[in-house]
Design a protein around this motif. Structure first.
Motif, PDB file in Angstrom:
ATOM      1  N   GLU A 213       0.859  -1.184   0.000  1.00  0.00           N
ATOM      2  CA  GLU A 213       0.000   0.000   0.000  1.00  0.00           C
ATOM      3  C   GLU A 213       0.890   1.227   0.000  1.00  0.00           C
ATOM      4  N   VAL A 214       0.265   2.395  -0.144  1.00  0.00           N
ATOM      5  CA  VAL A 214       0.993   3.645   0.052  1.00  0.00           C
ATOM      6  C   VAL A 214       1.533   3.692   1.487  1.00  0.00           C
ATOM      7  N   TYR A 233       1.806  -6.144  -5.949  1.00  0.00           N
ATOM      8  CA  TYR A 233       0.724  -5.229  -6.304  1.00  0.00           C
ATOM      9  C   TYR A 233       0.708  -4.159  -5.223  1.00  0.00           C
ATOM     10  N   ILE A 234       0.625  -2.897  -5.611  1.00  0.00           N
ATOM     11  CA  ILE A 234       0.627  -1.793  -4.643  1.00  0.00           C
ATOM     12  C   ILE A 234      -0.681  -1.019  -4.790  1.00  0.00           C
ATOM     13  N   ALA A 235      -1.471  -0.978  -3.735  1.00  0.00           N
ATOM     14  CA  ALA A 235      -2.726  -0.228  -3.760  1.00  0.00           C
ATOM     15  C   ALA A 235      -2.476   1.237  -3.445  1.00  0.00           C
ATOM     16  N   GLY A 236      -3.227   2.104  -4.123  1.00  0.00           N
ATOM     17  CA  GLY A 236      -3.178   3.527  -3.785  1.00  0.00           C
ATOM     18  C   GLY A 236      -2.498   4.416  -4.810  1.00  0.00           C
ATOM     19  N   VAL A 237      -2.369   3.940  -6.084  1.00  0.00           N
ATOM     20  CA  VAL A 237      -1.740   4.823  -7.092  1.00  0.00           C
ATOM     21  C   VAL A 237      -2.563   6.093  -7.306  1.00  0.00           C
ATOM     22  N   SER A 238      -3.867   6.031  -7.007  1.00  0.00           N
ATOM     23  CA  SER A 238      -4.690   7.237  -7.198  1.00  0.00           C
ATOM     24  C   SER A 238      -4.885   8.004  -5.884  1.00  0.00           C
ATOM     25  N   ARG A 276      -3.535  -4.163 -11.555  1.00  0.00           N
ATOM     26  CA  ARG A 276      -4.796  -4.411 -10.848  1.00  0.00           C
ATOM     27  C   ARG A 276      -4.788  -5.861 -10.364  1.00  0.00           C
TER      28      ARG A 276
ATOM     29  N   GLY B 248      -7.180  -1.225   1.962  1.00  0.00           N
ATOM     30  CA  GLY B 248      -6.510  -1.707   0.760  1.00  0.00           C
ATOM     31  C   GLY B 248      -7.494  -1.955  -0.372  1.00  0.00           C
ATOM     32  N   MET B 251      -8.909   1.382  -1.626  1.00  0.00           N
ATOM     33  CA  MET B 251      -7.911   2.071  -2.462  1.00  0.00           C
ATOM     34  C   MET B 251      -7.800   1.393  -3.822  1.00  0.00           C
ATOM     35  N   SER B 252      -7.798   0.050  -3.781  1.00  0.00           N
ATOM     36  CA  SER B 252      -7.665  -0.708  -5.009  1.00  0.00           C
ATOM     37  C   SER B 252      -8.855  -0.452  -5.947  1.00  0.00           C
ATOM     38  N   ASP B 255      -8.233   2.825  -7.577  1.00  0.00           N
ATOM     39  CA  ASP B 255      -7.195   2.652  -8.610  1.00  0.00           C
ATOM     40  C   ASP B 255      -7.790   2.014  -9.866  1.00  0.00           C
ATOM     41  N   LEU B 256      -8.709   1.078  -9.657  1.00  0.00           N
ATOM     42  CA  LEU B 256      -9.319   0.382 -10.795  1.00  0.00           C
ATOM     43  C   LEU B 256     -10.206   1.344 -11.596  1.00  0.00           C
ATOM     44  N   GLU B 258      -9.641   4.492 -11.884  1.00  0.00           N
ATOM     45  CA  GLU B 258      -8.679   5.285 -12.658  1.00  0.00           C
ATOM     46  C   GLU B 258      -8.136   4.486 -13.843  1.00  0.00           C
TER      47      GLU B 258
END
Lengths: 288, 361
Positions: A213-214, A233-238, A276, B248, B251-252, B255-256, B258
């Protein structure tokens, strides 16, 4: 599998609380299904002598361990007392404490983790879903029906996102050796480095999915430490900076720990990074 | 929660850390009455929670003659968009040297870490970025009440020994006030002794109650409202409402959205073990945001029970389209309840987000 197998005997701290009761029943249903030992005793101060779903309740961990040879504890104690409960467990001789409780003050977490270390007690969490080794044992709250036995390890800072990834893997026919949620707080007992070291020693694990995660840079530290094939996999790119995204640990501070730069750093190490969750099974097949 | 400088200094002072003579004023005309006790040469510091306050015009110097006018000027300013509501008026110190000391939490060792630099001040972060060795760091144990002398020596190097008691007091503050960060930058030496010229203290949000802090000022009113129900909530600027369980997964989901070139309206994590009532409030809260005509509910049960969630969605009865993806504990019961009330339930988060994209404007 890592951290234990079907012979692991478990106690539950705060077994008389709503979540403690509910998940004791689920953990023991799983233990019966796989022929494991499961939860053998519970602890709730002042409520010794009762039973919860057939499991005897004791006032203290020490009393419970006098009657039962458990080595692991799952902690459902409310935040204000959870740190103390971990220290109680470690002091009484528990070797593995899995802390489900969220919102534990961080200074309590630091003290409990340092104290547990002095007593050779391994702490997973806090603020985590626990661990599940399909066909062997379940400590915590993971929905067991999503998982299948296999040779891919999963280690994650998240709870529900882990279930998502496990579901994707299982649907794609990829089973898991152990799935472990290490917790979403900035201070946690087992880190990616620790969990990956255990996977490395486990003959059943051929590759590992690392779900980050971030916040912080512990994913990178973990990935660098292992020679096993890893997919991340890293959550939080947005995620926007300076906003706490649910987890206390999921915050981009002072421009550090953002997901995009983590993805960049991992890619630079030639580690496959899924954009994803549904891409993970495909990437795992490539590294196996 | 971040404390303001004057609040942090009051706490530091209570632990024996010397701070400059000073007084908090809430209107410019209050300054005159305080000059006799503070002195003729003063610094006026706006009490606003913004980084780079000095460079943004939030710190002004004055003497007896110009104090009134300078105060009026500072109170009329906005510092990075934040109006000045209170100002700390302090004696101007005769600074000989500036140091930097900061105590934070090291995620890697899971213990407190003390950072120290021989050259403090506003440029420390840039200097550290250019050359990491300008900051020395020692990891302490949370089980220790004081920084052991051998670590203090390692930290200070050639810096004056008189800094040690101040740094140790700061470590006590860090522990006893449940701090995420306790910082003095600059920590200064003067002919009169050592002073904390500035002060920064961030208290762990999970420890506010035991620190006697009733309201978390860092949250907006809506975020505070959300917190009452047990959610973590962040407003964004898109049109697709998002409700998830677990940080998580939520957030995911953002992200999806986006990934499929959509824009999320918010982040809402209903938390672990959300019951019917909380889910209902969550759905209503997101539905009330302007411009939201579709909400993706993405929940995987662990500690959360799908039957409770389904009842909450149905009870909310909101206008926007609600697209549900659920799996986990008591899943079949949840699925049955939702189907009975005509809600679309999809089997994966990819499918749910793509379905939402078709409805979104």
């Amino acid at each position: 599998m890592i951290y234990g197998d079907r012979n692991l005997s478990v106690i539950v701290q705060n077994i008389t609380g709503r979540q403690g009761m509910f998940h004791t029943e689920l953990m023991n249903a799983y233990a019966r299904e796989v022929g494991g030992r499961g939860v053998v005793a519970g602890v709730a101060p002042g409520k010794g002598g009762r039973e919860v779903h057939g499991v005897p309740v004791y006032n203290t961990v020490r009393e419970a361990l006098r009657e039962h040879d458990a080595t692991a504890s799952v902690v459902f104690v409310p935040a204000a007392a959870a740190g103390d409960s971990v220290m109680e467990a470690a002091h009484a001789g528990i070797e593995l404490a899995v802390v489900i409780t969220e919102h534990i003050p961080i200074h309590d977490a630091m003290k409990a983790i340092a104290y547990a270390k002095l007593h050779d007690c391994t702490v997973i969490g806090p603020n985590c879903p626990g661990l599940l080794s399909p066909g062997e044992c379940k400590l915590g709250i993971m929905p067991a029906h999503l998982a299948r036995r296999g040779n891919v390890g999963v280690v994650s800072r998240s709870g529900t996102l882990t279930y998502e990834v496990v579901d994707e893997l299982t649907r794609a026919g990829i089973g898991q050796s152990t799935v472990v949620g290490i917790g979403g707080d900035p201070v946690i007992g087992q880190t990616f480095v620790d969990a990956l070291a255990r996977f490395e020693e486990d003959p059943h694990t051929k590759a590992v999915v690392v779900i980050g995660e971030v916040g912080g840079n512990l994913e990178e530290e973990g990935v660098r430490s292992t020679s096993l094939p890893v997919v991340t996999y890293i959550a939080g790119v947005s995620a926007p900076p300076e906003k706490r995204m649910g987890h206390a640990g999921a915050i981009i501070e002072g421009g550090e720990g953002d997901a995009r730069s983590k993805v960049r750093r991992l890619s630079a190490l030639n580690i496959p990074v899924a954009s994803r969750p549904s891409e993970i099974p495909g990437l795992i097949r490539e590294v196996l | 929660m971040k404390l303001l400088e004057y609040e942090a200094k009051r706490i530091f002072s209570g632990y024996g850390i010397p701070v400059p003579k000073g007084v908090l004023i809430r209107a410019p005309e209050e300054i005159a009455a305080h000059l006799p006790e503070i002195g003729d040469s003063v610094v006026l510091k706006a009490q606003v929670d913004v980084g780079g306050r000095g460079k943004a015009g939030g710190v002004l110097f004055a003497d007896a003659k110009t104090a009134q006018e300078t105060a009026r000027e500072l109170f009329s300013r906005e510092i990075k968009g934040v109006p000045v509501g209170a100002t700390l008026v302090e004696e101007r110190l005769a600074i000989e040297h500036e140091y930097y000391v900061s105590i934070a939490i090291d995620r890697s060792s899971r213990q407190p870490v003390v950072l120290f630099a021989d050259a403090g001040g506003v440029e420390i972060e840039n200097a550290a970025r250019a050359d990491g060795s300008v900051i020395r760091r020692v990891v302490v144990s949370a089980l220790l009440r004081d920084i052991p002398p051998f670590l203090m020596r390692e930290l200070l190097g050639e810096a004056p020994k008189e800094l040690a008691p101040v740094i140790n007091s700061l470590y006590r503050v860090f522990q006893e006030k449940d701090a995420m960060l306790a910082e003095i930058n600059p920590l200064v030496t003067t002919p009169q002794g050592v002073y904390a010229a500035d002060a920064k203290l961030i208290v762990d949000d999970n420890a506010l109650a035991r620190q006697g802090i009733a309201v978390n000022r860092d949250l907006s009113e809506r975020e505070r409202e959300a917190e009452k129900h047990g959610f973590s909530y962040v407003e964004l600027d898109g049109s697709i409402g998002v409700i998830g369980n677990g940080a998580g997964l939520t957030m995911s989901t953002l992200d999806l959205i986006e990934f499929y070139n959509g824009r999320a309206a918010n982040f809402l994590d209903v938390g672990g073990g959300a019951d019917q009532e909380r889910v209902m409030h969550a759905v209503r809260l997101v539905a009330s945001m302007p411009g939201v005509n579709v909400i993706v509910v993405n929940l995987l049960g662990g500690i959360t029970r799908c039957d409770e969630v389904a009842k909450g969605i149905i009870a909310a009865a909101v206008a926007p389209t609600v697209i549900v993806r659920m799996a986990g504990t008591n899943e079949e019961e949840g699925r049955r309840l939702l189907a009975g009330c005509g809600y679309r339930m999809l089997d994966s988060m990819d499918l749910a987000v793509r379905a939402a994209m078709e409805v979104a404007p």
